[in-house]
Motif scaffolding. Structure first.
Motif, short mmCIF file in Angstrom:
data_model
loop_
_atom_site.label_atom_id
_atom_site.label_comp_id
_atom_site.label_asym_id
_atom_site.label_seq_id
_atom_site.Cartn_x
_atom_site.Cartn_y
_atom_site.Cartn_z
N VAL A 1 -23.61 -32.35 33.86
CA VAL A 1 -23.14 -33.33 32.88
C VAL A 1 -24.01 -34.58 32.86
CG1 VAL A 1 -21.18 -34.73 32.16
CG2 VAL A 1 -20.78 -32.48 33.16
N GLN A 2 -24.16 -35.20 34.02
CA GLN A 2 -24.82 -36.50 34.06
C GLN A 2 -26.34 -36.41 33.99
OE1 GLN A 2 -23.20 -38.19 37.65
NE2 GLN A 2 -21.13 -38.35 36.83
N THR A 3 -26.92 -35.54 34.79
CA THR A 3 -28.37 -35.36 34.79
C THR A 3 -28.65 -33.85 34.76
OG1 THR A 3 -28.56 -37.30 36.21
CG2 THR A 3 -30.54 -35.97 35.93
N PRO A 4 -28.64 -33.23 33.58
CA PRO A 4 -28.73 -31.76 33.48
C PRO A 4 -29.99 -31.21 34.12
CG PRO A 4 -28.07 -32.73 31.38
CD PRO A 4 -28.49 -33.86 32.25
N VAL A 5 -29.79 -30.25 35.03
CA VAL A 5 -30.90 -29.55 35.69
C VAL A 5 -30.32 -28.23 36.21
CG1 VAL A 5 -30.43 -30.68 37.91
CG2 VAL A 5 -32.69 -29.73 37.46
N PRO A 6 -31.08 -27.13 36.15
CA PRO A 6 -30.59 -25.86 36.72
C PRO A 6 -30.32 -26.05 38.21
CG PRO A 6 -32.51 -25.47 35.32
CD PRO A 6 -32.39 -26.94 35.46
N SER A 7 -29.15 -25.63 38.64
CA SER A 7 -28.76 -25.88 40.03
C SER A 7 -28.07 -24.65 40.63
CB SER A 7 -27.81 -27.08 40.12
OG SER A 7 -26.63 -26.84 39.39
N GLN A 8 -28.24 -24.53 41.93
CA GLN A 8 -27.54 -23.50 42.70
C GLN A 8 -27.04 -24.15 43.97
OE1 GLN A 8 -27.07 -20.21 41.71
NE2 GLN A 8 -25.66 -20.15 43.42
N VAL A 9 -25.76 -23.94 44.28
CA VAL A 9 -25.16 -24.59 45.44
C VAL A 9 -24.67 -23.51 46.40
CG1 VAL A 9 -23.39 -26.19 46.26
CG2 VAL A 9 -24.44 -26.53 44.02
N CYS B 1 -29.00 -26.66 46.64
CA CYS B 1 -28.28 -27.43 47.66
C CYS B 1 -27.56 -26.48 48.61
CB CYS B 1 -27.25 -28.36 47.02
SG CYS B 1 -27.95 -29.73 46.11
N ILE B 2 -27.61 -26.79 49.89
CA ILE B 2 -26.84 -26.06 50.89
C ILE B 2 -25.73 -26.98 51.37
CG2 ILE B 2 -26.89 -24.91 53.12
CD1 ILE B 2 -29.81 -24.29 52.68
N ILE B 3 -24.48 -26.50 51.28
CA ILE B 3 -23.34 -27.31 51.69
C ILE B 3 -22.52 -26.52 52.71
CG2 ILE B 3 -23.29 -28.41 49.42
CD1 ILE B 3 -20.78 -26.79 48.80
N PRO B 4 -21.70 -27.20 53.51
CA PRO B 4 -20.82 -26.48 54.44
C PRO B 4 -19.80 -25.65 53.67
CG PRO B 4 -20.99 -28.82 55.00
CD PRO B 4 -21.60 -28.66 53.66
N THR C 1 -39.67 -29.56 47.41
CA THR C 1 -39.52 -30.91 47.92
C THR C 1 -38.21 -30.96 48.71
OG1 THR C 1 -40.71 -31.86 46.04
CG2 THR C 1 -39.28 -33.34 47.30
N VAL C 2 -38.31 -31.22 49.99
CA VAL C 2 -37.16 -31.10 50.89
C VAL C 2 -36.52 -32.46 51.12
CG1 VAL C 2 -36.40 -30.45 53.20
CG2 VAL C 2 -38.11 -29.06 52.01
N GLN C 3 -35.20 -32.51 51.02
CA GLN C 3 -34.42 -33.70 51.38
C GLN C 3 -33.42 -33.29 52.46
OE1 GLN C 3 -34.48 -36.86 50.47
NE2 GLN C 3 -36.07 -36.80 48.90
N GLU C 4 -33.62 -33.78 53.67
CA GLU C 4 -32.71 -33.48 54.77
C GLU C 4 -31.75 -34.65 54.95
OE1 GLU C 4 -33.97 -31.05 58.39
OE2 GLU C 4 -33.79 -33.08 59.21
N LEU C 5 -30.46 -34.38 54.79
CA LEU C 5 -29.44 -35.42 54.85
C LEU C 5 -28.95 -35.62 56.27
CD1 LEU C 5 -27.35 -34.28 51.74
CD2 LEU C 5 -29.33 -35.81 51.79
N ARG C 6 -28.56 -36.83 56.58
CA ARG C 6 -28.03 -37.12 57.92
C ARG C 6 -26.62 -36.60 58.09
NH1 ARG C 6 -29.06 -43.46 58.49
NH2 ARG C 6 -28.34 -43.31 56.33
N LYS D 1 -28.77 -32.07 57.95
CA LYS D 1 -29.64 -31.77 59.10
C LYS D 1 -29.10 -30.65 59.96
CE LYS D 1 -31.97 -34.03 63.00
NZ LYS D 1 -33.30 -33.56 62.58
N ARG D 2 -27.76 -30.60 60.11
CA ARG D 2 -27.20 -29.58 61.01
C ARG D 2 -27.30 -28.16 60.43
NH1 ARG D 2 -21.80 -28.10 60.04
NH2 ARG D 2 -20.78 -29.18 58.32
N LEU D 3 -27.67 -28.04 59.15
CA LEU D 3 -27.83 -26.72 58.54
C LEU D 3 -29.30 -26.40 58.27
CD1 LEU D 3 -24.88 -26.73 55.95
CD2 LEU D 3 -24.92 -25.79 58.28
N GLN D 4 -30.21 -27.06 59.00
CA GLN D 4 -31.63 -26.85 58.74
C GLN D 4 -32.06 -25.42 59.05
OE1 GLN D 4 -34.14 -29.22 61.29
NE2 GLN D 4 -32.61 -29.27 62.93
N HIS D 5 -31.40 -24.76 60.01
CA HIS D 5 -31.75 -23.36 60.32
C HIS D 5 -31.42 -22.45 59.14
CE1 HIS D 5 -27.50 -23.79 61.29
NE2 HIS D 5 -27.39 -22.47 61.24
N LEU D 6 -30.32 -22.74 58.43
CA LEU D 6 -29.97 -21.96 57.24
C LEU D 6 -30.98 -22.18 56.13
CD1 LEU D 6 -26.08 -22.40 57.04
CD2 LEU D 6 -27.37 -20.42 57.87
N ALA D 7 -31.42 -23.42 55.98
CA ALA D 7 -32.41 -23.73 54.95
C ALA D 7 -33.71 -22.99 55.20
CB ALA D 7 -32.65 -25.24 54.90
#
Length: 208
Positions: A200-208, A181-184, A150-155, A122-128
């Motif tokens: 590995v576990q659930t293969p999907v194209p990802s960008q972090v 995914c946006i991470i600190p 589809t947006v998932q905003e984490l606490r 949630k604290r990085l919602q402006h970056l998103a």
């Protein structure tokens, strides 16, 4: 087993250079050199080793002898490749970069992103918000349509929060083209956990 005395050891390498632009520029200058510059540096090093009595004695003690020139072999230069876009083609410049051209025009084939996930604390919602606007602007010039994610905003930004949200989101969607995914900054543990899950576990194209 090698036992090191802590008082007699010290860290090597470079600290975080992002905060020191001058040092970063100097390091990049040292790394990005022409073949001729590489050759001059290597032969200069070999000459210094040869002219140093201490270095020569040490190599002799090891049973080593360094040639004063590096190994030479016959090579050939490949012709430049023409880059083809949908409406025009061009030859890359001397530095072989064409990122400016391909970000301004549509390629031959385009895949639009219609089913994708965006996860952030949630604290990085402006970056998103800024990232989503930048993606739509950049992709639009390349002829690529970017749908609403589809947006998932984490606490919070704990690893468990990311993993739980990703697993839940992937389980409720049939086909996901991209997980973003946006991470600190500096959270290598979060990055590693997300990549392990998405590769590995659930293969999907990802960008972090």
């Amino acid at each position: 087993m090698v036992l090191l005395v802590p008082e007699l050891t010290f860290l090597t390498g470079l600290s975080d250079l992002r905060s020191n632009s001058r040092m970063l520029k100097e390091v990049m200058w040292e790394m990005i050199q022409s073949p001729q510059q590489h050759y001059q540096r290597l032969t200069g090093l070999l000459r210094r080793i040869r002219d140093s009595p201490e270095a020569s004695r040490e190599l002799e003690r090891w049973g080593l002898c360094l040639d004063t020139d590096i190994y030479r072999t016959q090579g050939h230069i490949l012709p430049g490749e023409r880059i083809n876009l949908r409406h025009r083609s061009f030859l890359p410049a001397e530095e072989l970069g064409w990122h400016r051209e391909v970000t301004k025009e549509a390629p031959i084939a385009v895949i639009s992103i219609n089913s994708w996930l965006l996860i952030y604390p949630k604290r990085l919602q402006h970056l998103a918000k800024d990232l989503l606007a930048a993606m739509r602007s950049s992709c639009g010039s390349m002829g690529m349509q970017v749908g609403q994610p589809t947006v998932q905003e984490l606490r919070d930004d704990r690893i468990e929060s990311y993993v739980r949200s990703i697993q839940s989101s992937l389980g409720s969607h049939d086909k996901v083209q991209l997980l973003l995914c946006i991470i600190p900054s500096g959270r290598d543990d979060v990055y590693g956990a997300i990549k392990k899950l998405c590769c590995v576990q659930t293969p999907v194209p990802s960008q972090v």
